[in-house]
Structure formats: C-alpha cells, structure tokens
Scaffold this motif. Structure first.
Motif: not given
Length: 126
Positions: A13-16, A29-30, A76-79, A94-97
């Motif tokens: 589990e990471i970040s929920g 995530v996607i 952390g995929l979109v700014h 888009l962020t770098d990630m």
C-alpha cells in the motif's frame, strides 16, 4: 514451484493505493475509460483548458472529466494551473511522470489499430 513461474505478490500500500503487482498499481492510476484518453489529449499541447479538453472528448460528462482530472492530479500525472483573472482560467498539463506514460499510450493506440484490422473493420482511424 518453478523459479520462472510468476508468484503471487504480497499486498503493498502506497498513497492509499493497494496493489499486489506493478500491473495492478499502473491500472489503479491510469485504468478506466477516460484517463488514458485525457492523458493522450494533454500530450498534444503544452497546456489545455477544460473546455478544449471537453470538446475533444464529446461523450464524457463535465462531472466525470472533472473527477478524472482531479484523480490524475492527485496521482501526480497532471498539473492544474489556475490563473487569477476575470474570467478565471484553468489550464491542465502533463507532469514529467505523466509525460513518461505517453510511449505506453502510443503503443496501446497502435495495438488498437492492429486489433481493429484483425476484427476486419472497414474504417481505420489513423
């Protein structure tokens, strides 16, 4: 058990986000109908306003687009950039990630083209 056979992973589990393998984490995530499409549309320009994005995705509701953008931003995929002007303006990029996913999305698109041909479709979108 054979060394080359995949083994069940322990739950992490990471970040929920709970997952057993990296496929599961990536899809958490996607995954879904709209997130890959949103990411692809954002990859076509430096920054995109909400209305432009919505017009490019005719079947998505405003509520669903907002929800998906918020989730992509939280992951952390979109700014999201808010400009304090009248009327207010919000741009997404888009962020770098997020940009790191574009080669994967382009491969998925190419697979879709090949699969459409496999199914014998008359109209090929390129």
């Amino acid at each position: 058990m054979d060394e080359n056979q995949p083994r069940p992973c322990k739950i992490k589990e990471i970040s929920g986000k709970r997952y057993r393998c990296y496929f599961e984490l990536t899809l958490a995530v996607i995954g879904g109908k709209w997130k890959p499409i949103i990411l692809y549309h954002l990859s076509l320009a430096e920054a995109v306003r909400f209305g432009e994005l919505r017009r490019g995705m005719a079947d998505v509701t405003e509520r669903m687009l907002t929800r998906q953008l918020r989730e992509l931003e939280a992951d952390g995929l979109v700014h999201r950039e808010v400009y304090r002007e009248v009327p207010p303006r919000v741009e997404y990029s888009l962020t770098d990630m997020g940009r790191s996913l574009i080669p994967l999305l382009l491969q998925m698109r190419a697979w879709g083209v090949d699969y459409e041909k496999f199914l014998g479709a008359d109209v090929i979108f390129q």
